[in-house]
Write a protein that holds these residues in place. Structure first.
Motif, short mmCIF file in Angstrom:
data_model
loop_
_atom_site.label_atom_id
_atom_site.label_comp_id
_atom_site.label_asym_id
_atom_site.label_seq_id
_atom_site.Cartn_x
_atom_site.Cartn_y
_atom_site.Cartn_z
N ARG A 21 11.51 19.87 1.92
CA ARG A 21 10.88 19.17 2.73
C ARG A 21 12.26 18.25 3.13
O ARG A 21 12.79 17.85 2.34
CB ARG A 21 9.72 18.18 2.14
N PRO A 22 11.98 17.47 4.01
CA PRO A 22 13.06 16.50 4.72
C PRO A 22 13.55 15.47 3.23
O PRO A 22 12.02 14.52 3.06
CB PRO A 22 12.57 16.02 6.10
N ALA A 23 14.54 14.58 3.30
CA ALA A 23 14.07 13.65 2.50
C ALA A 23 14.01 12.06 3.74
O ALA A 23 14.16 12.85 4.58
CB ALA A 23 16.34 13.05 2.26
N TYR A 24 13.35 11.40 3.13
CA TYR A 24 13.67 10.17 3.75
C TYR A 24 13.41 8.91 2.82
O TYR A 24 13.94 9.11 1.88
CB TYR A 24 11.41 10.10 4.15
N GLY A 25 13.43 7.50 3.62
CA GLY A 25 13.66 5.93 3.41
C GLY A 25 13.00 5.87 2.20
O GLY A 25 12.18 4.79 2.40
N GLN A 26 12.73 6.89 0.76
CA GLN A 26 11.68 6.54 -0.35
C GLN A 26 12.48 4.93 -0.74
O GLN A 26 11.04 3.78 -0.70
CB GLN A 26 11.88 7.56 -1.62
N SER A 27 13.45 4.67 -1.01
CA SER A 27 13.22 3.27 -1.39
C SER A 27 13.73 2.00 -0.33
O SER A 27 14.89 0.94 -0.46
CB SER A 27 14.92 3.57 -2.02
N SER A 28 13.13 2.16 1.08
CA SER A 28 14.59 1.47 1.99
C SER A 28 12.98 0.31 2.51
O SER A 28 11.68 0.96 1.40
CB SER A 28 14.61 1.93 3.11
N ASN A 29 13.07 0.07 3.41
CA ASN A 29 12.51 -1.21 3.62
C ASN A 29 11.27 -0.84 5.01
O ASN A 29 10.92 -1.05 5.78
CB ASN A 29 13.26 -2.36 4.04
N ILE A 30 10.69 1.12 4.80
CA ILE A 30 10.53 1.39 6.14
C ILE A 30 8.77 0.75 5.98
O ILE A 30 7.88 1.18 6.92
CB ILE A 30 10.29 2.68 5.57
N THR A 31 7.85 0.38 5.50
CA THR A 31 6.63 0.20 4.60
C THR A 31 6.14 -1.37 4.89
O THR A 31 7.01 -2.25 5.12
CB THR A 31 5.99 0.38 3.35
N LEU A 32 5.28 -1.61 5.79
CA LEU A 32 4.09 -2.47 5.77
C LEU A 32 4.35 -3.50 4.47
O LEU A 32 4.36 -4.41 4.53
CB LEU A 32 3.04 -2.58 7.16
N PHE A 33 3.31 -2.14 3.52
CA PHE A 33 2.88 -2.51 2.70
C PHE A 33 3.11 -2.23 1.26
O PHE A 33 4.49 -1.32 1.15
CB PHE A 33 1.66 -2.17 2.19
N ALA A 34 3.67 -3.33 0.61
CA ALA A 34 3.84 -2.11 -0.65
C ALA A 34 3.13 -1.62 -1.65
O ALA A 34 2.35 -1.62 -1.61
CB ALA A 34 3.91 -3.98 -1.89
N PRO A 35 3.64 -0.55 -2.36
CA PRO A 35 2.95 0.31 -2.79
C PRO A 35 1.80 -0.17 -3.20
O PRO A 35 1.83 -0.80 -4.40
CB PRO A 35 4.32 0.75 -3.55
N PRO A 36 0.76 0.33 -3.21
CA PRO A 36 -0.86 -0.16 -4.02
C PRO A 36 -1.12 0.66 -5.33
O PRO A 36 0.57 1.12 -5.35
CB PRO A 36 -1.77 1.04 -3.08
N ALA A 37 -1.43 0.03 -5.71
CA ALA A 37 -1.57 0.36 -7.51
C ALA A 37 -2.72 0.94 -8.02
O ALA A 37 -3.76 -0.19 -8.18
CB ALA A 37 -1.61 -1.61 -8.08
N PRO A 38 -2.10 2.01 -8.90
CA PRO A 38 -3.69 2.52 -9.18
C PRO A 38 -4.13 2.23 -10.29
O PRO A 38 -3.13 2.60 -11.41
CB PRO A 38 -3.21 4.32 -9.34
N LEU A 39 -4.68 1.56 -10.57
CA LEU A 39 -5.54 1.07 -11.80
C LEU A 39 -6.92 2.69 -11.95
O LEU A 39 -7.48 3.13 -11.40
CB LEU A 39 -6.31 0.48 -11.75
N PRO A 40 -6.49 2.63 -13.82
CA PRO A 40 -7.13 3.53 -14.50
C PRO A 40 -8.70 3.82 -13.93
O PRO A 40 -9.03 2.49 -14.62
CB PRO A 40 -6.28 3.34 -16.35
N PHE A 41 -9.37 4.36 -14.32
CA PHE A 41 -10.72 4.46 -14.09
C PHE A 41 -11.25 5.48 -14.29
O PHE A 41 -12.66 4.59 -15.18
CB PHE A 41 -10.71 4.19 -11.92
N LEU A 42 -11.03 6.68 -14.61
CA LEU A 42 -12.16 7.87 -15.59
C LEU A 42 -10.51 8.97 -16.27
O LEU A 42 -9.58 8.55 -15.56
CB LEU A 42 -12.53 8.52 -14.51
N HIS A 43 -11.51 9.34 -17.44
CA HIS A 43 -10.96 10.36 -17.29
C HIS A 43 -11.50 11.03 -17.49
O HIS A 43 -12.98 11.49 -18.23
CB HIS A 43 -9.87 10.10 -18.71
N ILE A 44 -11.12 12.93 -17.10
CA ILE A 44 -12.49 13.95 -16.83
C ILE A 44 -11.73 14.94 -17.72
O ILE A 44 -10.58 15.82 -17.25
CB ILE A 44 -12.65 13.95 -15.57
#
Ligand code: NAG
Ligand code: NAG
Ligand code: NAG
Ligand code: NAG
Length: 186
Positions: A21-44
């Protein structure tokens, strides 16, 4: 999830295979939103049956009837032995990647039936039919359907799953996370 070819042996867990896959600006300022927070919900914990494969012009589809499972977390319950997974292996990925769809029927401990749909991508450490080791890992989008007023919020929640399985355990472990916005990037 692939669980049957008897000629596969398990080796140590190795790096998850992935297509280039091509490299992309992972740590840069490309996004509008801060990374969303995934909260533990279920274990299956899922019981997984052997797959039956059908190959057509687009690739191979594995089907396996759901064998049930247990859910703990935001609510508790069991997954019923109903329904069938569909897992499509695109020819071009040579059994290292698959597209997975399933609709589980959940029975909560208070007796509420809920549909839980998942649409996921599964990544195999090796060619799933020819490799020496077989660990699978994936992420998926989860959606719930119910008209029970105690669980109505599930219909509108935003959930992702992360899961893994080792062949030939016949089991898969899955976590479900609820996505919460972290707002705009500072
Ligand atoms: C993003 O960061 C780069 C490197 O720090 C900077 O050159 C650029 O101006 C920034 N762009 C915006 C839209 O802030
Ligand atoms: C679910 O829990 C039951 C009762 O503890 C157990 O017998 C069963 O093996 C569990 N199933 C899975 C898939 O973990
Ligand atoms: C669902 O759970 C309830 C409460 O434990 C139980 O009475 C009922 O038999 C279960 N239904 C199914 C289809 O397993
Ligand atoms: C697919 O994987 C098998 C097993 O690893 C390998 O022998 C074969 O060369 C691969 N085929 C392609 C087209 O990459």
């Amino acid at each position: 999830m692939l669980s049957n070819p008897g000629y596969l042996a398990i080796a140590a867990m190795s790096a998850i295979a992935s297509l280039a896959r091509p490299a992309y600006g992972q740590s840069s300022n490309i996004t509008l939103f801060a990374p969303p927070a995934p909260l533990p919900f279920l274990h299956i914990e899922l019981a997984v049956a052997a797959s039956t494969f059908v190959t057509d012009l687009d690739g191979t589809t594995g089907q396996a009837n759901n064998q049930g499972g247990n859910i703990t977390g935001a609510f508790s319950g069991e997954i019923l032995k109903l329904g069938t997974e569909f897992e499509t292996y695109p020819t071009i990925a040579n059994f290292t990647e698959s597209l997975y769809d399933n609709v589980f029927t959940v029975n909560t401990t208070d007796g509420t039936p809920i549909l839980m749909s998942i649409s996921a991508h599964i990544h195999y450490t090796e060619n799933a039919l020819g490799g020496a080791s077989l660990l699978l890992h994936g992420f998926g989008r989860i959606e719930f359907q119910t008209d029970s007023k105690n669980y109505l919020y599930l219909n509108y929640g935003d959930y992702i799953a992360e899961f893994e399985a080792v062949y030939p355990s016949g089991h898969a472990s899955m976590d479900v996370f609820e996505l919460k916005s972290s707002g705009h990037r500072a």
